[in-house]
Each structure stands twice: as structure tokens, then as C-alpha cells.
Design a protein around this motif. Structure first.
Motif, PDB file in Angstrom:
ATOM      1  N   GLN A 171     119.424  22.744  25.575  1.00 18.18           N
ATOM      2  CA  GLN A 171     118.553  23.581  24.738  1.00 18.18           C
ATOM      3  C   GLN A 171     117.260  22.848  24.367  1.00 18.18           C
ATOM      4  O   GLN A 171     116.177  23.425  24.410  1.00 18.18           O
ATOM      5  CB  GLN A 171     119.297  23.969  23.456  1.00 18.18           C
ATOM      6  CG  GLN A 171     118.497  24.813  22.484  1.00 18.18           C
ATOM      7  CD  GLN A 171     118.604  26.296  22.775  1.00 18.18           C
ATOM      8  OE1 GLN A 171     119.593  26.751  23.317  1.00 18.18           O
ATOM      9  NE2 GLN A 171     117.590  27.058  22.417  1.00 18.18           N
TER      10      GLN A 171
ATOM     11  N   ALA B 256     125.164  27.539  13.773  1.00 16.90           N
ATOM     12  CA  ALA B 256     125.181  28.379  14.975  1.00 16.90           C
ATOM     13  C   ALA B 256     123.870  29.133  15.154  1.00 16.90           C
ATOM     14  O   ALA B 256     123.488  29.473  16.277  1.00 16.90           O
ATOM     15  CB  ALA B 256     126.349  29.363  14.909  1.00 16.90           C
ATOM     16  N   ALA B 257     123.179  29.377  14.047  1.00 18.48           N
ATOM     17  CA  ALA B 257     121.924  30.135  14.102  1.00 18.48           C
ATOM     18  C   ALA B 257     120.692  29.225  14.191  1.00 18.48           C
ATOM     19  O   ALA B 257     119.561  29.695  14.076  1.00 18.48           O
ATOM     20  CB  ALA B 257     121.811  31.030  12.865  1.00 18.48           C
TER      21      ALA B 257
ATOM     22  N   HIS C 188     126.016  28.170  20.769  1.00 19.39           N
ATOM     23  CA  HIS C 188     125.909  28.969  19.538  1.00 19.39           C
ATOM     24  C   HIS C 188     127.251  29.641  19.211  1.00 19.39           C
ATOM     25  O   HIS C 188     127.745  29.578  18.090  1.00 19.39           O
ATOM     26  CB  HIS C 188     124.838  30.063  19.691  1.00 19.39           C
ATOM     27  CG  HIS C 188     123.442  29.552  19.878  1.00 19.39           C
ATOM     28  ND1 HIS C 188     122.903  29.304  21.124  1.00 19.39           N
ATOM     29  CD2 HIS C 188     122.479  29.238  18.979  1.00 19.39           C
ATOM     30  CE1 HIS C 188     121.671  28.870  20.990  1.00 19.39           C
ATOM     31  NE2 HIS C 188     121.381  28.815  19.694  1.00 19.39           N
ATOM     32  N   TRP C 189     127.826  30.308  20.240  1.00 15.80           N
ATOM     33  CA  TRP C 189     129.070  31.041  20.028  1.00 15.80           C
ATOM     34  C   TRP C 189     130.259  30.099  19.846  1.00 15.80           C
ATOM     35  O   TRP C 189     131.243  30.447  19.184  1.00 15.80           O
ATOM     36  CB  TRP C 189     129.320  32.018  21.177  1.00 15.80           C
ATOM     37  CG  TRP C 189     128.364  33.166  21.143  1.00 15.80           C
ATOM     38  CD1 TRP C 189     127.329  33.421  21.983  1.00 15.80           C
ATOM     39  CD2 TRP C 189     128.343  34.219  20.162  1.00 15.80           C
ATOM     40  NE1 TRP C 189     126.653  34.560  21.598  1.00 15.80           N
ATOM     41  CE2 TRP C 189     127.260  35.073  20.485  1.00 15.80           C
ATOM     42  CE3 TRP C 189     129.136  34.532  19.054  1.00 15.80           C
ATOM     43  CZ2 TRP C 189     126.955  36.213  19.740  1.00 15.80           C
ATOM     44  CZ3 TRP C 189     128.829  35.673  18.302  1.00 15.80           C
ATOM     45  CH2 TRP C 189     127.749  36.487  18.653  1.00 15.80           C
TER      46      TRP C 189
END
Length: 525
Positions: free
Chosen positions: A126, A183-184, A251-252
Motif C-alpha cells: 500500500q 482498518a480505515a 483492511h478487511w
């Protein structure tokens, strides 16, 4: 009458205690899913410099473009962090030719291309946390454990001040909030901050669950309680491997490992506050109510008839520790008296060694010749027989000998893998799995042992202090991997040396096998 005697009257290990332990094991499952999440959250897939498209590349295959754009390692693989400053077309005629000079080799200029066959995305892909930024990737785990370290100090004090259950509920709620914010995350900075705060919150869960369950159990079942609680850590270890295998997007993955905290929050409704803590803090009426509930649930109804409420309340008041009005205890109290001082210094060293070696092994899933998901699962499953063996040993040999030798043998297994040649993958895997078993045995014992060393009035402060030292070890463990740039085997040698030295310190601690839990400082001194 001591509290231990009262527990025997109302049932020291009946349906009431089993219900409490089962509920407290739910958050215990969730802990390794966060503590060892770095293995998958920050996994670095194979990568190379991204090559911008050029007109000269129109008639070339992908392999040919890579051949003229990226230098090779001696084993023939393409380098991960370097590229040619200009295409080396002469390599198309003879790929064995060496570049004209090293000055045409430069760091990646246009980002990186990643192999997405194993991971859809990780924080490494990322935000390009590779090559020069590799340290930031490892630092993600360190940030988390710094949070756990701070949380150990905060929740250790607060749970002694305001109660075990209240602080456990607060830590679970905060874990959900900060876990979802992680996660966000839209930037590395946001992730670093939220993961640190998640560590602070989860530290409360790690710190409170075992003592809260232990303080409701009699002497005979104390070891069984510690071992059973720790088995759920191993179950969480195995579940992490399965969840990470199914969820390949970071994220998930964070959402998946944070969600179960909600179930723990709901179930905590049925867990009472520690009666020991209530008595030690003069809250006799609440302790009286919980003890009667315990007696009824354990089918000791004759207890309430034989000992009327007024007599029980008087007994509880007499049982309360001789804590003077207005007197309070803090972390400084752990070092004021000579025996407590020795216990605190030695147990701190042992905790550091246990955590340092445990996380050193747990965060090196690719170093033993197995698939990383399989390594995580096997490392989890080997912990269960290790705990079963420790259940026998701590009751036969004693806490002190078991603690010392488990940690020393962990270090020796890590050291053995430094000597065993890389091609012997099967032997290296067996030794690593044995080392992981010893490491978990040491961790299981140290939780049980420490909770028995400190008196009730200081137990959570003691657990907070030792957990603080342990998390320092956990925070340093991932950074030690960066020492491989100095010498390839230096990380393993460091883990080995620390484990053996700290294991030897455990011989200086007192034995607690079949000894009543101390209530006040005078019981220790």
C-alpha cells in the motif's frame, strides 16, 4: 478465616467458576490475532522496480524488458531494490555479460511492482514499505507493542484502583474503536497511531483476564485455570492462520480480527467483579452478593443457611486486608520492601526474556522452510501439547524450575538453528517447532507464576509492571531482524543469548507451588 477457606465453602471450582473462565477465554482468543497480526498485515511479497513503458520496448517480451532493466543477484534472481539507469540492450545478445560499470545501477525510481499471487494487498504494498523504507514496515509492530507497553502501566494501576471488570470492559470497547479506525487508515501515519492505541487497549485485556479468573479459583485448580486460559491463546493463534488465509486484503483482515471483541463485550455482562479485590478495597456488600451467587450456582445452598448474611459480612470485614484508611499502593510499592524488590527485578527480567524470544520466533514465519500460513498454524497447534506438559511439570517439578528450563531450552533451540545449515530444512523446521513449544511453555508458566508471586493489594500493579517490561521485549523483537544487515545470523544469536540469560534469572525467584495467594505485603515479607 482466609478467603481461600471461604472459597472451599462455596465451591472453589464449580459451575460458577467454569462459566467465568469460559467467558474470559473469548477475549483471550482474540489477543494473538492482533499481537501476531504483523506477520500478515505487513507481509512483504516478492517485488522489483517498476519499469516505465518505452517505445524501444514495444517488440520485447516482459522477460526481456526485465533482463535489460534490472540487475541480477549472483543466484540469477532479479534484484528487489535496484535498476539500471538506462536499458542494457547488449544483455539481449548475451545475458551472462556484466554491466559496463556499477555506476549505471541506481535505486528504484518509479516505485515497485509486487507479486500479488499470495496477498491482494498489505501495508507494504500500500505504501511501498520496502528497501529503504523496510524499517518503517518493521516499526509497525514496534508501534503496536509500544502501545501495549503503555497500556500495561495504565491498566495495571487502574484495575487495582477501580476494579478488574470495569477496566476490562473499557479496554474491550477501546479495542473495537481503535481496531476499526486502523482498518480505515488512509495513511501510514494514521495506521501507526491507531495501531499504537489498539495496543494500549488490548494490553488491558491481556493484563486483566487471567488474574480476574484466577482470583475466583481455589488453590488446587489454580494451575489448571492458568493452563486452560492459555490454551485459548493457542486456538487464537491457529484461527489467525485460517482468517489470514481466507482474507488477503489488509483492511478487511483488520476488521475480521477486531470484530470478535464485540462478542466479548456482550458476554462480559455475566462476569462478576473479583471478590478478592472487593474485600481488599472494603466493598464488603458487593463481595457478599457475588459470594452468595457463587454458592447458589455451585449448589452450595447450605452455605447461605449455615452462615447467615450478618455473620458472613462480619467475616468478610475481618478478612479484608489490614490496609489503612487512605493508604494507597502504586508501582513504587513493588520496590519498597526487600523481598518484593527482588521478586520485581527478577520477574521483570524473566518476562523480558520470555516475550523477546517468543515474538522473535513468532514473527519469523518464513525462516524455517514452511509456508507462512502453515507455519502460523503449526506454531499454534504445537503450543497445546506444550501447555499440557507444563500442567504436569509445574505441579510436579514446581513453578521455578519449569519457568527457568523452558526459557533456557527456547534459547538453545534458537541457537541450534544458527548452526544447522539452510539446506537441512526439515531438521530446521523440527528444531524451530520444538523451540516454539518451549517458548509457549515459558509464556504459559510466567503468567501463572507471576500472578502467584504478588499479593492481592499489588497483584495488578505487579502484572502491569511485568507486562510493561515484557512489551519492551515485544517492541524490540521485530527491530532485531534489521540486524541481519550486519551479520545474517545476528538476530538469532541475540534471541538465543537473551533467552538463556533471562531463564537463568528465574532460579532466583521463590517457589509458589501449593502456597496460598498472598493478600497483603506482610504475607510476602
Amino acid at each position: 478465616m482466609k478467603f481461600e477457606d471461604l472459597l472451599l465453602e462455596i465451591g472453589g471450582f464449580g459451575r460458577f467458576q467454569i462459566l467465568i473462565l469460559f467467558i474470559l477465554c473469548l477475549p483471550r482468543i482474540n489477543l494473538p490475532m492482533h499481537f501476531l497480526l504483523h506477520n500478515f498485515l505487513a507481509a512483504t511479497p516478492s517485488h522489483r522496480c517498476a519499469i516505465p513503458h518505452q517505445e524501444a520496448f514495444v517488440n520485447l517480451t516482459v522477460e526481456e524488458v526485465l533482463l535489460i532493466s534490472i540487475p541480477r543477484e549472483p543466484d540469477g534472481t532479479f534484484r528487489s531494490c535496484e535498476m539500471f539507469s538506462r536499458p542494457q540492450f547488449q544483455l539481449l545478445l548475451n545475458s551472462s555479460l556484466r554491466p559496463e560499470n556499477d555506476s549505471i545501477i541506481q535505486p528504484c525510481q518509479h516505485g515497485w511492482a509486487y507479486d500479488h499471487s499470495q496477498f491482494t494487498s498489505t501495508i507494504s504494498t500500500q505504501w511501498d514499505l520496502v528497501c529503504e523504507q523496510r524499517g518503517l514496515n518493521q516499526a509497525t509492530a514496534t508501534f503496536f507493542f509500544i502501545g501495549v507497553t503503555m497500556g500495561a502501566v495504565v491498566f495495571g494501576y487502574l484495575s487495582d484502583r477501580f476494579g478488574r471488570k470495569t477496566m476490562l470492559l473499557l479496554s474491550l470497547v477501546c479495542s473495537v474503536v481503535f481496531g476499526m479506525l486502523s482498518a480505515a487508515s488512509v495513511s501510514y501515519s494514521m495506521l501507526a497511531v491507531t495501531r499504537t492505541l489498539t495496543g494500549v487497549a488490548l494490553s488491558g485485556v491481556s493484563l486483566i483476564v487471567l488474574p480476574l479468573g484466577m482470583e475466583w479459583v481455589d488453590i488446587q485448580h489454580r494451575t489448571l485455570t492458568g493452563i486452560l486460559t492459555s490454551i485459548f491463546w493457542s486456538i487464537g493463534n491457529m484461527l489467525l492462520a485460517m482468517v489470514a488465509y481466507l482474507v488477503r486484503e489488509w483492511h478487511w483482515l483488520l476488521v475480521a480480527v477486531t470484530g470478535p471483541c464485540l462478542l466479548s463485550i456482550v458476554c462480559l455482562w455475566w462476569v462478576p467483579e473479583s471478590a478478592r479485590w472487593l474485600i481488599a478495597n472494603g466493598k464488603v456488600k458487593q463481595a457478599h452478593r457475588h459470594l452468595l451467587r457463587c454458592a447458589r450456582m455451585n449448589r452450595r445452598k447450605d452455605f447461605a443457611l449455615l452462615l447467615p448474611s450478618s455473620h458472613l459480612s462480619q467475616a468478610l470485614r475481618r478478612m479484608a486486608t489490614d490496609k489503612k484508611p487512605g493508604e494507597s499502593y502504586s508501582y513504587i510499592s513493588l520496590f519498597r520492601t526487600p523481598v518484593l524488590r527482588k521478586i520485581s527485578l527478577c520477574s521483570g527480567a524473566v518476562w523480558f526474556g520470555v516475550a523477546f524470544s517468543y515474538y522473535g520466533m513468532s514473527m519469523n514465519l518464513t525462516g524455517f522452510g514452511l509456508n507462512m500460513y502453515l507455519s502460523q498454524f503449526v506454531f499454534g497447534i504445537i503450543e497445546i501439547p506444550a501447555k499440557m506438559i507444563m500442567y504436569v511439570l509445574v505441579n510436579r517439578v514446581g513453578r521455578r524450575q519449569s519457568q527457568a528450563w523452558a526459557l533456557i531450552l527456547t534459547g538453545l533451540c534458537i541457537g541450534a538453528n544458527v548452526i544447522i545449515p539452510k539446506p537441512f530444512t526439515s531438521l530446521r523446521s523440527v528444531v524451530a517447532i520444538m523451540g516454539k513449544g518451549f517458548s509457549e511453555a515459558a509464556f504459559t508458566t510466567v503468567f501463572l507464576y507471576t500472578s502467584e508471586l504478588y499479593p492481592t493489594v499489588l497483584r495488578q500493579n505487579g502484572m502491569g509492571y511485568t507486562s510493561f517490561v515484557a512489551r519492551l521485549g515485544g517492541a524490540l523483537a521485530p527491530l532485531v531482524f534489521l540486524l541481519d544487515e550486519v551479520w545474517r545470523s545476528l538476530p538469532e544469536v541475540t534471541y538465543c543469548g537473551v533467552a538463556v540469560c533471562c531463564g537463568s534469572v528465574a532460579f532466583l525467584l521463590p517457589e509458589t507451588l501449593n502456597v496460598r495467594l498472598p493478600e497483603g505485603i506482610e504475607d510476602i515479607e
